[in-house]
Design a protein around this motif. Structure first.
Motif, short mmCIF file in Angstrom:
data_model
loop_
_atom_site.label_atom_id
_atom_site.label_comp_id
_atom_site.label_asym_id
_atom_site.label_seq_id
_atom_site.Cartn_x
_atom_site.Cartn_y
_atom_site.Cartn_z
N THR B 591 0.84 -1.19 0.00
CA THR B 591 0.00 0.00 0.00
C THR B 591 0.88 1.24 0.00
OG1 THR B 591 -0.01 -0.01 2.40
CG2 THR B 591 -1.84 -1.11 1.30
N VAL B 592 0.27 2.33 -0.37
CA VAL B 592 0.93 3.62 -0.24
C VAL B 592 -0.06 4.55 0.43
CG1 VAL B 592 2.41 3.38 -2.26
CG2 VAL B 592 0.12 4.31 -2.51
N ARG B 593 0.43 5.66 0.87
CA ARG B 593 -0.46 6.69 1.37
C ARG B 593 -0.64 7.71 0.26
NH1 ARG B 593 -1.44 5.91 6.42
NH2 ARG B 593 0.05 4.77 7.71
N ALA B 594 -1.89 8.04 0.00
CA ALA B 594 -2.16 8.92 -1.14
C ALA B 594 -2.83 10.19 -0.68
CB ALA B 594 -3.05 8.18 -2.14
N LEU B 611 -4.24 0.62 -1.91
CA LEU B 611 -3.42 -0.39 -2.56
C LEU B 611 -2.66 0.23 -3.72
CD1 LEU B 611 -5.80 -3.48 -2.74
CD2 LEU B 611 -3.87 -3.13 -1.24
N ALA B 612 -1.43 -0.20 -3.90
CA ALA B 612 -0.61 0.32 -5.01
C ALA B 612 -0.17 -0.85 -5.87
CB ALA B 612 0.62 1.03 -4.46
N ARG B 613 -0.25 -0.67 -7.15
CA ARG B 613 0.15 -1.73 -8.06
C ARG B 613 0.96 -1.16 -9.20
NH1 ARG B 613 -1.08 -4.18 -4.29
NH2 ARG B 613 -2.63 -5.85 -4.08
N ALA B 614 1.96 -1.95 -9.65
CA ALA B 614 2.69 -1.60 -10.86
C ALA B 614 2.28 -2.59 -11.93
CB ALA B 614 4.19 -1.68 -10.60
N VAL B 615 1.88 -2.07 -13.09
CA VAL B 615 1.32 -2.96 -14.11
C VAL B 615 1.93 -2.68 -15.48
CG1 VAL B 615 -0.89 -3.18 -12.94
CG2 VAL B 615 -0.54 -1.35 -14.60
N ALA B 645 -0.34 8.08 -13.27
CA ALA B 645 -1.01 7.04 -12.49
C ALA B 645 -2.43 6.86 -13.01
CB ALA B 645 -1.05 7.40 -11.01
N ILE B 646 -2.95 5.66 -12.82
CA ILE B 646 -4.37 5.40 -13.09
C ILE B 646 -5.00 5.00 -11.77
CG2 ILE B 646 -5.98 3.84 -14.23
CD1 ILE B 646 -4.13 3.66 -16.55
N VAL B 647 -6.20 5.50 -11.51
CA VAL B 647 -6.84 5.17 -10.23
C VAL B 647 -8.11 4.37 -10.46
CG1 VAL B 647 -5.90 7.20 -9.09
CG2 VAL B 647 -8.13 7.31 -10.18
N SER B 648 -8.52 3.65 -9.41
CA SER B 648 -9.77 2.90 -9.54
C SER B 648 -10.93 3.84 -9.23
CB SER B 648 -9.79 1.71 -8.58
OG SER B 648 -9.89 2.17 -7.24
N GLN B 649 -12.11 3.40 -9.63
CA GLN B 649 -13.29 4.23 -9.51
C GLN B 649 -13.56 4.65 -8.07
OE1 GLN B 649 -16.28 2.18 -11.68
NE2 GLN B 649 -17.45 4.04 -12.07
N THR B 650 -13.41 3.70 -7.18
CA THR B 650 -13.67 4.03 -5.78
C THR B 650 -12.73 5.12 -5.28
OG1 THR B 650 -14.25 1.73 -5.43
CG2 THR B 650 -13.86 3.05 -3.48
N PHE B 651 -11.49 5.01 -5.69
CA PHE B 651 -10.52 6.02 -5.31
C PHE B 651 -10.95 7.38 -5.83
CE2 PHE B 651 -6.22 7.00 -3.94
CZ PHE B 651 -5.99 8.20 -4.60
N GLY B 690 -12.97 -10.06 -2.80
CA GLY B 690 -13.81 -11.19 -2.41
C GLY B 690 -15.25 -10.78 -2.46
N PRO B 691 -16.16 -11.72 -2.49
CA PRO B 691 -17.56 -11.36 -2.65
C PRO B 691 -18.11 -10.56 -1.49
CG PRO B 691 -17.26 -13.74 -2.46
CD PRO B 691 -15.92 -13.14 -2.41
N HIS B 692 -17.54 -10.73 -0.32
CA HIS B 692 -18.05 -9.97 0.82
C HIS B 692 -17.33 -8.64 0.98
CE1 HIS B 692 -20.36 -13.34 2.41
NE2 HIS B 692 -19.35 -14.10 2.10
N GLN B 693 -16.33 -8.42 0.16
CA GLN B 693 -15.52 -7.22 0.36
C GLN B 693 -16.02 -6.07 -0.49
OE1 GLN B 693 -13.17 -7.71 2.48
NE2 GLN B 693 -13.08 -9.93 2.49
N PRO B 694 -15.90 -4.88 0.06
CA PRO B 694 -16.19 -3.72 -0.79
C PRO B 694 -15.00 -3.46 -1.70
CG PRO B 694 -15.46 -2.99 1.37
CD PRO B 694 -15.50 -4.49 1.42
N PRO B 695 -15.23 -2.79 -2.81
CA PRO B 695 -14.10 -2.52 -3.69
C PRO B 695 -13.09 -1.60 -3.00
CG PRO B 695 -16.10 -1.48 -4.50
CD PRO B 695 -16.49 -2.28 -3.34
N LYS B 696 -11.84 -1.87 -3.26
CA LYS B 696 -10.79 -1.09 -2.60
C LYS B 696 -10.28 -0.02 -3.53
CE LYS B 696 -9.55 -3.17 1.35
NZ LYS B 696 -9.88 -4.57 1.47
N PRO B 697 -9.86 1.08 -2.97
CA PRO B 697 -9.22 2.10 -3.82
C PRO B 697 -7.81 1.65 -4.19
CG PRO B 697 -9.27 2.82 -1.52
CD PRO B 697 -9.98 1.51 -1.55
N ILE B 698 -7.51 1.75 -5.48
CA ILE B 698 -6.20 1.29 -5.96
C ILE B 698 -5.56 2.38 -6.81
CG2 ILE B 698 -4.98 -0.53 -7.20
CD1 ILE B 698 -7.29 -2.33 -6.82
N VAL B 699 -4.25 2.50 -6.64
CA VAL B 699 -3.48 3.39 -7.51
C VAL B 699 -2.56 2.53 -8.36
CG1 VAL B 699 -1.68 5.14 -7.57
CG2 VAL B 699 -3.52 5.31 -5.90
N TYR B 700 -2.68 2.66 -9.67
CA TYR B 700 -1.84 1.88 -10.57
C TYR B 700 -0.74 2.78 -11.14
CZ TYR B 700 -5.85 -1.33 -10.69
OH TYR B 700 -6.87 -2.18 -10.37
#
Lengths: 118, 891
Positions: B591-594, B611-615, B645-651, B690-700
């Motif tokens: 993870t990173v702090r954003a 969450l931080a990802r390199a893709v 960077a690209i971010v997820s919708q939740t973010f 996971g099915p019970h999890q809410p979507p997480k904010p991600i920075v790509y």
């Protein structure tokens, strides 16, 4: 039943509690090994036929005594040349006979005393 | 006493001789007595009569003698067993079915217990494993936090309740020569071996000198690695190996001297350990409070309770925090859990479910056997009546009945143990490998030990009692006088089979309940799997590449490596697409702090964690993550270009609500880097872990700008997994032949396998539930079939009369079918009631279905009805084929 010739059946015969039968059997073979019939005859003779022993109960009793190690048996030949099973007293059997005899005597004496003292 | 035992043995084994001897003795006695009377003057006949009288009834004497032999019970048992065996042989079909049913029921129970034994009851492979606990530090936000080496040292030095403590971390290393291989290496603190009570089988353990950063690097090698790689050569001590450590552990790469070999089967809570190296933090690592390197802390406590240990360590932690930042108000908490609880606690509910279901199946099997025994008891009423009349005691007959059920159960129990012994393969199929791999020794370690045998014996005895109960209830000695006069047919007809009907209805109810439970669990599983996590599951292979740290120290080196590898991959004819990400989406770490210009409090340590990802640029499209705004990464976003960077919708929604974030600035900071400013160029759809999890904010970030030290590469192609793997191996080794391709943690995997990790428990109980429900259905169907056959047989004369009076075949058949439906209907109704009560307990395991889901209930009822009607086919046909003449004459 009509009267027959032969020895008359005595009127009074005492019922024998189980444990004492064992004691009497041990006594009967104390002097020498005997086979089953001899033992039964001896018991009848000694007690002047007052003791009622169903003869058949003898054999299970003999086996029990053998299991407990107080008698041991072996097959031999009888006086009239028939195959018979002889029972004799073992060492532990002799010890048992002594201890039970003295216990019986003490019991009889105490009971007699109680009965006498009215 | 010896004589007693010997005589008893003789009475058992030489029974005939003993009896003969007694007869000889009695014979001799009689002769002597007769002779004595004759000699006394009686005539021969009178003498004989008297002698016999005085001796007594010879049979009675023999009986008394038998008693005196002391083997009565055994003889009776032997006789009962022989008789029971004869009875069983007379009805081979029923006997076979009953034994099969029992073997299935007992076998299933024993197998389930084998697994439960391995997971929950068997002692773990540590000395006095009950004394071991895991200490976890929980951050204020509720997640488990790794420790710094400094914290670990303070816990060890300042505690007053723990006898021994050790910290360790499992890390992925690489071995380069002779063949590149991924390794699992344990980075361990000083009392590591001590805490587990393990001693090396060869060489020595770690001493203080090994923990001195100035001395040579040393390592312990595991037994399995030693055998596999070095052929168990005793010259291993002193051998040097080159290990490549992970980037986050500086100075971990280099030459290590092997000083000892661990004992075989050393189990450290996961699949394997290859090497153990001493924890030698540099001064920097020791003092840097952001370098959290210690993952697991194990303590051996001996006398203190977990609660006492917990408050002790918590006090130390609070002290450390207060010294670090006095204003810190939310302290971390400490959790102390036993090893078994930590490793397997989450499985408890599932295994309880498994045992409960197998017990139910066993019960159904016993009911089947009971049915058979009842039918036969009823048929034999006449025989019993005769026996009672000639003087056999009632208890004797009862004993005989029980012996039959005991013999059946013993056979069934024996068969059950065979089933259980052979069912390890089945266990491997039903129980997901992720779960079995957690058990020390895996599936192969499932053995039959004392506990399992005890359970098997208990199950058999219970089966005997339960199945015997039925026949006892059917035994009616009070009616025996009337029974003597009845024909067998009449007897059976008079008995209106209430007992058997009750049994079959109960069986059906249980089976229906199991069917419903299995149905609910299966539907949950389907729902779980079909949940749209936002990421597409496709064919393909996932390979994990952990870069050799010393070979690629600089960013440019890594970028070059990845670039070249991807080029080569795309050149392979078998490979259609290749994409990469440094960490799968469902892992919670990395993870990173954003902070954004509008939405960030000033201090970076207070920025929210994402969450931080390199893709790679191909990543989104390949995994079905679509673009919501802006663009994907392109060639323009290379190393020296401006950071994007690209971010997820939740973010996006969280940080720029209602505004298009493309073009905005985003600042990120992590434990290992300074704040960096990037431009948002795109927004992509959410994915969930996971099915019970809410979507997480991600920075790509594009990997060219933030090259990671490892990468998960997904390749898709036309070939099977083997072919794809060789293709990727070719591509990677053409760039770097020393680069391992399979981490010790596993791999290569299919994408499906990676996703299925999350559903290991629902899969377990769904599979087990379905398998057992199937068995229950089969057994209950056999029960229905048995009862119907019996019912038709007893009503033969009735059918004969009906047919003689003009009933058609159709009428007769509908009689049977009506009976079937009545029986089954009652069973289903009862089953519904039981299920309503029981499925409540499944609530925690269900997903997407309610415990009272009507569709599942109806489906179960339908299935059972269909199966019952199928089972009624043969009896119905038999009923129709009754010839009236024969029927009326039958006894």
């Amino acid at each position: 039943m009509s009267k027959r010739k032969g020895t008359a059946m005595p009127d009074k015969r005492l019922e024998l509690p189980q444990g004492t039968l064992d004691l009497l059997i041990l006594k009967a073979v104390a002097l020498q090994p005997r086979h089953g019939w001899e033992i039964s005859e001896r018991l009848r003779q000694i007690s002047s036929s007052t003791l009622s022993v169903r003869q058949g109960s003898l054999y299970p009793a003999l086996h029990r005594l053998e299991r407990r190690g107080w008698l041991k048996s072996r097959w031999g030949t009888s006086e009239n040349n028939r195959r018979a099973r002889y029972y004799e007293l073992t060492r532990s059997g002799r010890a048992r006979l002594e201890s039970e005899t003295s216990a019986w005597r003490r019991l009889a004496a105490s009971v007699a005393q109680v009965l006498q003292s009215a | 006493m010896l004589t007693d035992v010997l005589l008893r043995l003789r009475s058992i084994f030489k029974r005939d001789t003993v009896e003969r001897e007694l007869d000889d003795e009695l014979q001799f006695h009689l002769e002597q007595q007769v002779n004595s009377y004759v000699n006394a003057g009686l005539d021969a006949d009178e003498a004989r009569r008297r002698a016999h009288l005085e001796l007594g009834n010879p049979e009675q004497i023999r009986e008394e003698h038998r008693d005196a032999r002391g083997v009565r019970a055994l003889e009776d048992l032997a006789r009962d067993l022989r008789y029971a065996a004869r009875q069983l042989k007379r009805a081979p079909g029923f006997t076979f079915l009953s034994v099969m049913a029992l073997a299935l029921g007992i076998g299933a129970t024993v197998t389930a217990f084998k697994v439960v034994n391995a997971v929950f009851l068997r002692p773990l492979p540590f000395e006095r494993s009950g004394e071991l606990y895991r200490l976890t530090k929980i951050s204020p936000s509720g997640t488990a936090q790794w420790l710094t080496v400094h914290e670990l040292n303070r816990w060890q030095d300042e505690n007053r309740t723990v006898a021994k403590m050790a910290g360790f971390t499992v890390m992925d290393f690489n071995l380069r020569r002779p063949e590149p291989e991924g390794l699992l290496v344990v980075w361990a603190s000083q009392s590591f071996l001590d805490v587990f009570g393990t001693r090396p089988q060869l060489g020595r353990g770690f001493g203080p000198i090994d923990f001195d950063p100035r001395s040579d690097k040393t390592a312990l090698i595991s037994h399995e690695m030693w055998r596999r790689r070095y052929a168990a050569d005793p010259a291993i001590i002193g051998l040097q190996v080159d290990l490549e450590g992970p980037t986050f552990l500086s100075q971990s790469s280099g030459r290590y001297r092997i000083i000892g070999v661990l004992p075989p089967h050393f189990w450290l809570f996961h699949s394997r350990t290859d090497f153990v190296i001493p924890m030698r933090p540099s001064a920097e690592q020791l003092n840097d409070s952001t370098q959290r390197l210690v993952e697991t802390v194990i303590a051996r406590h001996e006398a203190a309770t977990p609660e006492v240990v917990r408050s002790d360590i918590a006090a130390i932690t609070r002290q450390i925090e207060r010294e670090a930042s006095p204003s810190q108000t939310q302290p971390a908490s400490i959790e102390v859990r036993s090893i078994r609880e930590w490793q397997f606690g989450d499985l408890r509910q599932s295994f309880l479910f498994m045992m409960a279901t197998t017990a139910l199946v066993a019960l159904i099997a016993c009911a089947n056997v009971s049915l058979v025994l009842i039918s036969r008891t009823i048929y034999r009423q006449r025989e019993f009546a005769i026996r009672l009349a000639v003087g056999a005691g009632r208890s004797r007959v009862v004993r005989q009945l029980l012996t039959e059920s005991a013999l059946l159960s013993a056979l069934g129990g024996f068969g059950g143990i065979l089933v259980a012994a052979g069912a390890s393969g089945m266990v491997g199929v039903l129980i997901p490998s992720q779960i079995m791999n957690r058990v020390p020794g895996g599936v192969e370690s499932l053995s039959i030990d004392g506990r399992v045998v005890t359970v098997a014996l208990v199950a058999t005895v219970l089966a005997a009692l339960v199945s015997g109960l039925g026949s006892l209830l059917a035994f009616r000695p009070s009616q025996s006088f009337q029974n003597l006069h009845q024909t067998t047919q009449g007897l059976a007809a008079a008995n209106r089979v209430p007992l058997q009907s009750v049994l079959v209805i109960s069986q059906t109810a249980l089976a229906v309940t199991l069917l419903i439970a299995a149905g609910l669990l299966s539907r949950s599983l389907i729902e779980l799997n079909s949940i749209d996590l936002g990421i597409r599951e496709r064919e393909g292979l996932v390979v994990w590449i952990n870069l050799n740290q010393s070979r690629y120290p600089k960013d440019e080196d890594r970028i070059r490596f990845y670039r070249t590898v991807f080029e080569r991959l795309n050149m392979q004819p078998e490979i259609r697409h290749a994409s990469g990400v440094d960490m799968p989406f469902y892992f919670e770490w990395q993870t990173v702090r954003a902070g954004t210009e509008t939405n960030a409090p000033t201090e970076p340590s207070r920025w929210p964690e994402v969450l931080a990802r390199a893709v790679t640029s191909t990543y989104f499209e390949r995994h079905g993550i679509h673009l919501v705004a802006g663009r994907y990464f392109t060639e323009q976003d290379y190393f020296r270009a401006s950071p994007v960077a690209i971010v997820s919708q939740t973010f996006a929604e969280r940080h720029w609500p209602g505004v298009n974030p493309v073009g905005r600035q985003l600042r990120t900071v992590s434990d290992s880097s300074q704040p960096a400013s990037t431009t948002v160029v795109g927004v992509v759809s959410d994915i969930r872990s996971g099915p019970h999890q809410p979507p997480k904010p991600i920075v790509y970030r594009p990997f060219e700008q933030l090259p990671p030290p490892w990468m998960y590469i997904t390749i898709e192609g036309g070939r099977d997994a083997e072919g794809l793997f060789s293709a990727i191996r070719r591509a990677v080794w053409s760039v770097d032949p020393d680069q391992p391709l399979d981490g010790a943690s596993g791999g290569p995997w299919t994408l499906g396998e990676m996703l299925s990790d999350r559903t290991e428990r629902p899969r377990l109980i769904a599979r087990v539930g379905i398998a057992l429900a199937g068995v229950a259905l089969l057994l209950a169907a056999i029960g229905v079939f048995g009862l119907l056959s019996y019912s038709v047989a007893r009503r033969t004369s009735e059918f004969g009369v009906r047919i003689a009076l003009g009933a058609s075949a159709h009428n007769v058949r509908s009689l049977v079918v009506r009976r079937t439906i009545t029986l089954t209907g009652a069973g289903i109704a009862l089953g519904f009631c039981v299920a309503v009560f029981i499925t409540r307990f499944l609530e925690g395991m269900l997903f997407g279905v309610t415990p009272l889901d009507p569709v599942t209930f109806m489906a179960a009822a339908f299935v059972f009805l269909a199966v019952s009607l199928l089972a009624s086919l043969v009896p119905a046909r038999r009923a129709m084929a009754v010839s009236p003449l024969v029927a009326l004459r039958t006894d």
